[in-house]
Design an enzyme around this catalytic site. Structure first.
Site, short mmCIF file in Angstrom:
data_model
loop_
_atom_site.label_atom_id
_atom_site.label_comp_id
_atom_site.label_asym_id
_atom_site.label_seq_id
_atom_site.Cartn_x
_atom_site.Cartn_y
_atom_site.Cartn_z
CB CYS A 186 40.31 42.82 -9.18
SG CYS A 186 41.38 42.11 -10.42
CG LEU A 187 37.79 44.49 -14.76
CD1 LEU A 187 38.39 44.92 -16.08
CD2 LEU A 187 36.29 44.69 -14.76
N GLY A 218 41.32 49.69 -15.25
CA GLY A 218 42.64 49.17 -15.55
C GLY A 218 42.54 47.69 -15.90
CG HIS A 234 44.51 46.87 -8.89
ND1 HIS A 234 43.62 46.47 -7.93
CD2 HIS A 234 44.31 46.05 -9.96
CE1 HIS A 234 42.90 45.44 -8.40
NE2 HIS A 234 43.30 45.18 -9.63
CD GLU A 235 45.11 47.19 -13.51
OE1 GLU A 235 45.38 46.05 -13.93
OE2 GLU A 235 44.02 47.47 -12.98
CD GLN A 269 43.18 42.02 -14.55
OE1 GLN A 269 43.65 43.11 -14.87
NE2 GLN A 269 42.05 41.90 -13.87
CG HIS A 312 46.66 42.38 -11.90
ND1 HIS A 312 46.09 41.22 -11.44
CD2 HIS A 312 45.69 43.33 -11.83
CE1 HIS A 312 44.83 41.46 -11.10
NE2 HIS A 312 44.56 42.74 -11.31
NI NI Z 1 42.81 43.76 -11.03
#
Ligand code: NI
Length: 160
Positions: A91-92, A46, A133-134, A51, A137
């Protein structure tokens, strides 16, 4: 295809509320394609617009092994959630780390797709976790705010 730079925690863009999208533009359409490319390139399941430095309520999710089931969610809202799952999340924007987070086991999400059509999507287990999660964000929240126990180091790169 364009890969965008993924902002890393504690970049302040990651803690801001994102704006709703009211119409599709060429720019947003390109952003969505780039977000998918960037997520796949990074091996994530995701990615949310903040991000890549864009404060708009857009996220992409794909938990499939072969990048074949992309979800594009614009202005997503969780309208139903039930059950509970506790597991590791990454998380990226926080590479090399993971931590234990409890999420609903099932969620129903209303959103717009890339054609600005209303959609309702449903996820359980990992997909529910990825949606939560997304969507977090998009409201300036990271999973580390919900951590149970310590943030751990991870050796693999698959992150949300
Ligand atoms: Ni994330």
């Amino acid at each position: 295809m364009a890969i965008r730079n993924i902002r890393k925690y504690p970049d302040p863009v990651l803690s801001k509320e994102c704006k709703k999208v009211d119409k599709m533009t060429e720019r947003i359409s390109i952003l969505i394609e780039d977000m998918l490319d960037t997520m796949y390139e990074a091996g994530g399941v995701g990615l949310a617009a903040p991000q890549v430095g864009i404060l708009k309520q857009i996220c992409v999710v794909d938990i499939s092994e072969d990048c074949s089931e992309p979800y594009v969610l614009i202005n997503p809202v969780i309208v139903e959630s039930d059950g509970e799952q506790t597991g590791d999340e990454g998380c990226l924007s926080l590479p090399g780390k993971q931590g234990t987070v409890t999420r609903p086991n099932h969620v129903v999400v209303k959103a717009l797709n890339e054609n600005m059509e209303e959609i309702t999507v449903e996820g359980t287990e990992l997909l529910a976790r990825a949606f939560c999660h997304e969507i977090d964000h998009l409201h300036g929240h990271m999973y580390i705010e919900k951590l149970e126990g310590e943030l751990k180091n991870t050796s693999y790169e698959a992150q949300e």
